[in-house]
Write a protein that holds these residues in place. Structure first.
Motif, PDB file in Angstrom:
ATOM      1  N   HIS A 273      27.354  36.718  -5.645  1.00 50.58           N
ATOM      2  CA  HIS A 273      26.418  36.542  -4.852  1.00 50.58           C
ATOM      3  C   HIS A 273      25.244  35.628  -5.314  1.00 50.58           C
ATOM      4  N   ALA A 274      25.314  35.888  -6.782  1.00 55.35           N
ATOM      5  CA  ALA A 274      24.339  34.968  -7.401  1.00 55.35           C
ATOM      6  C   ALA A 274      24.757  33.321  -7.338  1.00 55.35           C
ATOM      7  N   THR A 275      26.134  33.264  -7.016  1.00 60.96           N
ATOM      8  CA  THR A 275      26.660  31.936  -6.879  1.00 60.96           C
ATOM      9  C   THR A 275      26.261  31.182  -5.617  1.00 60.96           C
ATOM     10  N   LEU A 276      26.492  31.896  -4.561  1.00 64.67           N
ATOM     11  CA  LEU A 276      26.111  31.743  -2.984  1.00 64.67           C
ATOM     12  C   LEU A 276      24.681  31.232  -3.045  1.00 64.67           C
ATOM     13  N   ILE A 277      23.929  32.141  -3.781  1.00 65.35           N
ATOM     14  CA  ILE A 277      22.369  31.910  -3.697  1.00 65.35           C
ATOM     15  C   ILE A 277      22.216  30.518  -4.461  1.00 65.35           C
ATOM     16  N   THR A 278      22.858  30.177  -5.423  1.00 60.81           N
ATOM     17  CA  THR A 278      22.659  28.968  -5.932  1.00 60.81           C
ATOM     18  C   THR A 278      23.186  27.760  -5.184  1.00 60.81           C
ATOM     19  N   LEU A 279      24.177  27.911  -4.534  1.00 61.60           N
ATOM     20  CA  LEU A 279      24.740  26.971  -3.595  1.00 61.60           C
ATOM     21  C   LEU A 279      23.760  26.604  -2.524  1.00 61.60           C
ATOM     22  N   HIS A 280      23.269  27.864  -1.867  1.00 58.06           N
ATOM     23  CA  HIS A 280      22.419  27.753  -0.687  1.00 58.06           C
ATOM     24  C   HIS A 280      20.986  27.209  -1.214  1.00 58.06           C
ATOM     25  N   ALA A 281      20.609  27.326  -2.554  1.00 52.74           N
ATOM     26  CA  ALA A 281      19.271  26.813  -2.954  1.00 52.74           C
ATOM     27  C   ALA A 281      19.495  25.104  -3.059  1.00 52.74           C
ATOM     28  N   GLY A 282      20.634  24.778  -3.155  1.00 55.73           N
ATOM     29  CA  GLY A 282      21.074  23.206  -3.141  1.00 55.73           C
ATOM     30  C   GLY A 282      20.557  22.564  -1.940  1.00 55.73           C
ATOM     31  N   ARG A 283      20.495  23.078  -0.832  1.00 57.95           N
ATOM     32  CA  ARG A 283      19.793  22.665   0.650  1.00 57.95           C
ATOM     33  C   ARG A 283      18.828  23.325   1.055  1.00 57.95           C
ATOM     34  N   ASP A 284      17.854  23.962   0.142  1.00 62.55           N
ATOM     35  CA  ASP A 284      16.806  24.673   0.819  1.00 62.55           C
ATOM     36  C   ASP A 284      15.326  24.025   0.056  1.00 62.55           C
ATOM     37  N   GLY A 285      15.387  22.995  -0.555  1.00 59.52           N
ATOM     38  CA  GLY A 285      14.439  22.446  -1.013  1.00 59.52           C
ATOM     39  C   GLY A 285      13.313  23.106  -1.931  1.00 59.52           C
ATOM     40  N   ALA A 286      12.103  23.318  -1.699  1.00 58.97           N
ATOM     41  CA  ALA A 286      11.238  24.023  -2.488  1.00 58.97           C
ATOM     42  C   ALA A 286      11.514  25.438  -2.704  1.00 58.97           C
ATOM     43  N   ARG A 287      11.809  26.326  -1.547  1.00 60.22           N
ATOM     44  CA  ARG A 287      12.065  27.721  -1.722  1.00 60.22           C
ATOM     45  C   ARG A 287      13.400  27.782  -2.317  1.00 60.22           C
TER      46      ARG A 287
ATOM     47  N   ARG B  81      21.751  14.961  -2.192  1.00 62.18           N
ATOM     48  CA  ARG B  81      20.331  14.732  -2.536  1.00 62.18           C
ATOM     49  C   ARG B  81      19.288  14.843  -1.625  1.00 62.18           C
ATOM     50  N   ALA B  82      19.815  14.384  -0.392  1.00 61.95           N
ATOM     51  CA  ALA B  82      18.886  14.330   0.560  1.00 61.95           C
ATOM     52  C   ALA B  82      18.410  15.777   1.060  1.00 61.95           C
ATOM     53  N   LEU B  83      19.385  16.656   1.005  1.00 61.95           N
ATOM     54  CA  LEU B  83      19.021  18.018   1.422  1.00 61.95           C
ATOM     55  C   LEU B  83      18.162  18.906   0.079  1.00 61.95           C
ATOM     56  N   ALA B  84      18.335  18.579  -1.104  1.00 62.33           N
ATOM     57  CA  ALA B  84      17.741  18.919  -2.079  1.00 62.33           C
ATOM     58  C   ALA B  84      16.250  18.575  -2.321  1.00 62.33           C
ATOM     59  N   SER B  85      16.076  17.384  -1.736  1.00 64.58           N
ATOM     60  CA  SER B  85      14.642  16.681  -1.769  1.00 64.58           C
ATOM     61  C   SER B  85      13.775  16.925  -0.378  1.00 64.58           C
ATOM     62  N   ASP B  86      14.406  17.936   0.577  1.00 69.27           N
ATOM     63  CA  ASP B  86      13.719  18.252   1.825  1.00 69.27           C
ATOM     64  C   ASP B  86      13.565  16.782   2.412  1.00 69.27           C
ATOM     65  N   ALA B  87      14.438  15.839   2.682  1.00 71.46           N
ATOM     66  CA  ALA B  87      14.469  14.777   3.233  1.00 71.46           C
ATOM     67  C   ALA B  87      14.057  14.883   4.764  1.00 71.46           C
ATOM     68  N   ASN B  88      13.375  13.759   5.213  1.00 73.29           N
ATOM     69  CA  ASN B  88      13.112  13.726   6.799  1.00 73.29           C
ATOM     70  C   ASN B  88      14.496  13.393   7.391  1.00 73.29           C
ATOM     71  N   ARG B  89      14.473  13.522   8.667  1.00 76.07           N
ATOM     72  CA  ARG B  89      15.521  13.355   9.615  1.00 76.07           C
ATOM     73  C   ARG B  89      16.204  12.050   9.399  1.00 76.07           C
ATOM     74  N   VAL B  90      15.371  10.898   9.330  1.00 76.75           N
ATOM     75  CA  VAL B  90      16.099   9.561   9.064  1.00 76.75           C
ATOM     76  C   VAL B  90      16.683   9.533   7.728  1.00 76.75           C
ATOM     77  N   ASP B  91      16.311   9.859   6.833  1.00 77.19           N
ATOM     78  CA  ASP B  91      16.824   9.854   5.462  1.00 77.19           C
ATOM     79  C   ASP B  91      18.126  10.697   5.427  1.00 77.19           C
TER      80      ASP B  91
END
Length: 287
Positions: free
Chosen positions: A142-156, A209-219
């Motif tokens: 569970h902790a592993t999947l929370i970590t992986l999801h965090a990689g594409r969830d920006g500030a949260r 890198r884009a997902l982790a930084s809350d990139a806009n749709r163009v980036d």
């Protein structure tokens, strides 16, 4: 537009876990409850509320599970192909229980979906949710999947990682790191932990890198295009920009989009590109 279920969210989501488990059992389908109220206590921040139910189905059974859910009153909102850029889950809605995501894979895991499900299943545990025994992940998984999801969830996602760092002891955090490696999820984990620079040669580096930084749709589009491995993949990425995802647009609007809505979405995308180009030129000019 979906009607808001009358029952409190924490109650209806638990009922949804139990109901989906019962439907799957009746159909002879194996699934794992991977988020929300199935998660080991303490792994989520106290203020982190779940808004839907997520299950991971044994690969090859995903269509059968969706069909079984549809016969019990659920409605399909997005298919596996339209659900996300990872094409990993279908989204369903039930007026009694709310949203459900049926995963056939998990973003960031790069070993085969079959191998990933098998190893997660082998280490899973049973937990009673509304008096129904549900197959859930163990604490480390569970902790592993929370970590992986965090990689594409920006500030949260960064807040989730800080909570895990404070909650897990050193041995557990090391075990999470090892588990991510076993699942072929080093890049996604590094995106969550802020060490993505160590994977700059990986084919999915720009996307994460884009997902982790809350990139806009163009980036985000440019990242996907840069990571595309061949001409076929580049064409698929380009097509996804030209073609409006009507399922996602319907979820945003609350109704099936009309031609005017689709046109407005194209206009919004064009404006986003023009705005991006203008800002990019200004940055190059030093303004």
């Amino acid at each position: 537009m979906n009607a808001r279920p009358p029952v409190d969210m924490n109650v209806r989501l638990r009922l949804a876990h139990a109901t989906v488990q019962y439907i799957a059992q009746e159909a002879g389908i194996d699934l794992l409850h991977i988020k929300g109220y199935s998660v080991s206590p303490g792994l989520y921040r106290p203020q982190r509320a779940s808004s839907d139910v997520d299950v991971l189905v044994r690969p090859g059974s995903e269509d059968a599970l969706v069909s079984a859910l549809l016969t019990h009153g659920w409605r399909l909102e997005t298919t596996f192909d339209t659900g996300s850029l990872f094409r990993h889950a279908a989204a369903l809605w039930d007026d009694r229980f709310g949203h459900l995501d049926v995963h056939r894979s998990f973003p960031g895991i790069t070993i085969s979906a079959e191998a990933a499900f098998a190893t997660l299943w082998d280490r899973a545990q049973s937990r009673s949710i509304c008096h129904v025994e549900c197959r859930t992940l163990n604490r480390i998984d569970h902790a592993t999947l929370i970590t992986l999801h965090a990689g594409r969830d920006g500030a949260r996602g960064r807040a989730d990682i800080e909570h895990l760092r404070a909650t897990l002891d050193a041995a557990e955090f090391t075990a999470v790191h090892a588990r991510a490696h076993e699942l072929g999820a080093d890049v996604a984990q590094s995106a969550a932990l802020g060490t993505l620079q160590h994977h700059h040669n990986e084919p999915s580096y720009h996307l994460w890198r884009a997902l982790a930084s809350d990139a806009n749709r163009v980036d985000l589009f440019l990242a996907r295009y840069r990571d595309a491995g061949d001409l076929t993949e580049r064409i698929r990425v380009l097509a996804s920009v030209i073609r409006v995802n009507r399922d996602h647009l319907a979820m945003s609007l609350g109704y099936r989009p009309r031609w005017r809505d689709i046109w407005n979405e194209h206009v919004a995308r064009t404006r986003a590109v023009l705005t991006y180009r203008r800002h990019h030129r200004n940055r190059k000019a030093g303004r």
